[in-house]
Motif scaffolding. Structure first.
Motif, mmCIF file in Angstrom:
data_model
loop_
_atom_site.group_PDB
_atom_site.id
_atom_site.type_symbol
_atom_site.label_atom_id
_atom_site.label_comp_id
_atom_site.label_asym_id
_atom_site.label_seq_id
_atom_site.Cartn_x
_atom_site.Cartn_y
_atom_site.Cartn_z
ATOM 1 N N VAL A 1 0.830 -1.209 0.000
ATOM 2 C CA VAL A 1 0.000 0.000 0.000
ATOM 3 C C VAL A 1 0.862 1.257 0.000
ATOM 4 O O VAL A 1 1.932 1.302 0.610
ATOM 5 C CB VAL A 1 -0.972 0.025 1.208
ATOM 6 C CG1 VAL A 1 -1.939 -1.142 1.157
ATOM 7 C CG2 VAL A 1 -0.217 0.053 2.526
ATOM 8 N N ARG A 2 0.367 2.281 -0.721
ATOM 9 C CA ARG A 2 1.094 3.540 -0.852
ATOM 10 C C ARG A 2 0.338 4.736 -0.285
ATOM 11 O O ARG A 2 0.916 5.814 -0.152
ATOM 12 C CB ARG A 2 1.408 3.806 -2.324
ATOM 13 C CG ARG A 2 2.318 2.755 -2.950
ATOM 14 C CD ARG A 2 2.619 3.098 -4.404
ATOM 15 N NE ARG A 2 3.464 2.097 -5.031
ATOM 16 C CZ ARG A 2 3.895 2.161 -6.298
ATOM 17 N NH1 ARG A 2 3.518 3.188 -7.057
ATOM 18 N NH2 ARG A 2 4.653 1.220 -6.795
ATOM 19 N N ASP B 1 4.755 5.714 8.172
ATOM 20 C CA ASP B 1 6.203 5.923 8.211
ATOM 21 C C ASP B 1 6.702 5.997 6.776
ATOM 22 O O ASP B 1 6.767 4.977 6.078
ATOM 23 C CB ASP B 1 6.894 4.783 8.955
ATOM 24 C CG ASP B 1 8.404 4.943 9.019
ATOM 25 O OD1 ASP B 1 8.928 5.904 8.423
ATOM 26 O OD2 ASP B 1 9.071 4.101 9.638
ATOM 27 N N PRO B 2 7.064 7.180 6.281
ATOM 28 C CA PRO B 2 7.456 7.324 4.874
ATOM 29 C C PRO B 2 8.723 6.569 4.511
ATOM 30 O O PRO B 2 8.969 6.310 3.330
ATOM 31 C CB PRO B 2 7.642 8.838 4.716
ATOM 32 C CG PRO B 2 7.929 9.339 6.095
ATOM 33 C CD PRO B 2 7.130 8.462 7.005
ATOM 34 N N GLU B 3 9.520 6.209 5.498
ATOM 35 C CA GLU B 3 10.763 5.482 5.240
ATOM 36 C C GLU B 3 10.569 3.966 5.277
ATOM 37 O O GLU B 3 11.504 3.218 5.004
ATOM 38 C CB GLU B 3 11.828 5.881 6.281
ATOM 39 C CG GLU B 3 12.109 7.375 6.361
ATOM 40 C CD GLU B 3 12.597 7.927 5.033
ATOM 41 O OE1 GLU B 3 13.393 7.236 4.349
ATOM 42 O OE2 GLU B 3 12.180 9.053 4.675
ATOM 43 N N SER B 4 9.384 3.520 5.583
ATOM 44 C CA SER B 4 9.141 2.091 5.762
ATOM 45 C C SER B 4 8.881 1.392 4.440
ATOM 46 O O SER B 4 8.586 2.022 3.421
ATOM 47 C CB SER B 4 7.955 1.867 6.692
ATOM 48 O OG SER B 4 6.760 2.345 6.085
ATOM 49 N N GLY C 1 5.688 -0.074 9.303
ATOM 50 C CA GLY C 1 5.339 1.337 9.217
ATOM 51 C C GLY C 1 3.932 1.625 8.737
ATOM 52 O O GLY C 1 3.645 2.713 8.227
ATOM 53 N N LEU C 2 3.029 0.663 8.905
ATOM 54 C CA LEU C 2 1.633 0.831 8.495
ATOM 55 C C LEU C 2 0.756 1.063 9.724
ATOM 56 O O LEU C 2 1.052 0.565 10.812
ATOM 57 C CB LEU C 2 1.152 -0.406 7.739
ATOM 58 C CG LEU C 2 1.890 -0.752 6.445
ATOM 59 C CD1 LEU C 2 1.463 -2.126 5.938
ATOM 60 C CD2 LEU C 2 1.637 0.308 5.382
ATOM 61 N N SER C 3 -0.331 1.791 9.534
ATOM 62 C CA SER C 3 -1.292 2.018 10.615
ATOM 63 C C SER C 3 -2.703 1.815 10.094
ATOM 64 O O SER C 3 -2.971 1.951 8.903
ATOM 65 C CB SER C 3 -1.146 3.429 11.203
ATOM 66 O OG SER C 3 0.141 3.599 11.774
ATOM 67 N N GLY D 1 1.930 2.334 13.540
ATOM 68 C CA GLY D 1 3.011 1.494 13.034
ATOM 69 C C GLY D 1 2.759 0.008 13.163
ATOM 70 O O GLY D 1 3.534 -0.805 12.659
ATOM 71 N N GLN D 2 1.656 -0.373 13.828
ATOM 72 C CA GLN D 2 1.327 -1.787 14.010
ATOM 73 C C GLN D 2 0.061 -2.166 13.238
ATOM 74 O O GLN D 2 -0.632 -3.118 13.585
ATOM 75 C CB GLN D 2 1.135 -2.087 15.503
ATOM 76 C CG GLN D 2 2.366 -1.856 16.343
ATOM 77 C CD GLN D 2 3.526 -2.756 15.928
ATOM 78 O OE1 GLN D 2 3.358 -3.956 15.759
ATOM 79 N NE2 GLN D 2 4.704 -2.165 15.748
#
Length: 381
Positions: free
Chosen positions: A140-141, A178-181, A186-188, A233-234
């Motif tokens: 996902v983006r 999280d843009p670096e993930s 880094g997903l919520s 983030g989880q």
């Protein structure tokens, strides 16, 4: 697992059967995906269910349920579909989001959201797929950047193939905070108001000319911290619990397939020229539906004992989706030249053709079963 129904369970079954017989809609409801009018007609029926205490029999009373268990839920589902009633317009909220709310929601979130789901005050769509992320959910983006001053997140991007999004007012979605993930890090998991500024929903017509799908565009849409389900983030962990409900027992209860198998048996009985091979196919379809029911009972026993379904939900998904397709193929074969377009079996067949694709394609599900259930290595290792 006790396969013999207790006296209390049988009494509950008779109560549900009697209530449905005397209170079900006088005329068959159209598919809730067909139009907004059809969706609202189904929603009105579900409000009747709620007011009579049948909307969510296994939920605690304070959230709009009856405080019963999964066994009673399964019995009600069997009687519901046996009465000729179709899928629930509120099923995304009832059967996908709600289990995740019970597991990961705060007390405030549960108190605020669950009664509104049961009472069909909020109707929920699912924000999983994107143009570049279909079965590969980890790709996902759609992104959400932090807005500390406002106490929340600003969401931008696009979701697609969102079931009933044109008719719903809320969305549960997996987004990248999280843009670096990369991948599943880094997903919520966000709960988004589809009527908020910056949200655009466009219908996507299905093959049968229904508009129950939608694509959703986010232009700096604000989502407060109170609408993050689980920890920031989880989101992958929460989403996997939701997909377990989607692929496993909850969204596709045995009652749906038992009713379909019985309709198929009735069709065969009304087809005097049915061949021995066709009768054998009908028998096998009926047996598959019974097998799914007993598998569901085994799963409920595990959950009642404190376990979870986990990756085994992928086994369920492959089984019920292929069972659904096959049952409709058999029906059309029995109908032969009588299998006219715009009949229940024909529309059911069109819908069944999507089941091996949605909720994660069956090819992906077989990989999950191989790796996470059977412990087989990934190819190329």
């Amino acid at each position: 697992m006790d396969l013999v129904e207790s006296a209390a369970d049988h009494e509950f079954r008779l109560e549900a059967r009697d209530w449905l017989q005397h209170n079900r809609p006088a005329e068959s409801l159209p598919s809730p995906d067909a139009s907004r009018e059809a969706f609202e007609a189904n929603r009105a029926w579900e409000r009747v269910l709620f007011e009579a205490g049948w909307a969510a029999v296994s939920w605690p009373v304070e959230y709009g349920g009856r405080g019963l268990g999964l066994w009673e839920w399964m019995i009600f589902e069997e009687e519901y579909f046996a009465a000729g009633l179709g899928p629930r317009a509120a099923q995304n909220g009832m059967f996908l989001l709600a289990p995740s709310l019970f597991e990961f929601g705060t007390e405030a979130q549960k108190a605020a959201l669950l009664p509104r789901i049961a009472g069909v005050e909020d109707m929920w769509a699912q924000g999983w797929s994107e143009p570049e992320a279909g079965s590969d959910l980890a790709g996902v983006r759609v992104n959400a950047r932090r807005d500390d001053a406002a106490g929340g997140w600003r969401v931008n991007g696009q979701k697609t193939w969102s079931t009933r999004a044109p008719f719903c007012n809320r969305l549960f979605a997996l987004v990248r905070t999280d843009p670096e993930s990369t991948r599943h890090h880094g997903l919520s998991y966000l709960l988004i108001d589809l009527e908020a500024p910056g949200v655009t929903v466009r219908p996507v017509r299905k093959l049968g000319d229904q508009i129950g799908f939608g694509e959703i565009f986010f232009d700096d849409v604000f989502v407060s911290d109170a609408d993050v389900l689980g920890e920031v983030g989880q989101g992958w962990k929460v989403a996997m619990a939701t997909t377990g409900s989607e692929r496993g027992l909850i969204l596709r209860s045995p009652g749906r397939f038992l009713a379909s198998a019985q309709r198929l048996v009735d069709l065969c009985r009304k087809t005097p020229d049915a061949s021995a091979a066709q009768r054998r196919d009908v028998t096998e379809a009926w047996i598959r539906a019974q097998a799914y029911r007993y598998g569901g009972m085994k799963t409920m026993t595990r959950i009642a004992e404190g376990g979870s379904i986990g990756a085994e939900s992928s086994i369920n998904k492959v089984f019920w989706s292929e069972m659904d397709v096959r049952a409709h193929e058999i029906a059309l074969d029995l109908l032969a030249e009588r299998a006219e377009i715009d009949t229940d079996w024909w529309h059911g067949f069109i819908t069944s053709m999507a089941t091996p694709i949605f909720a994660g394609t069956n090819e992906i599900q077989r990989n999950i079963v191989a790796e996470r259930v059977l412990g087989m290595p990934r190819s190329g290792r």
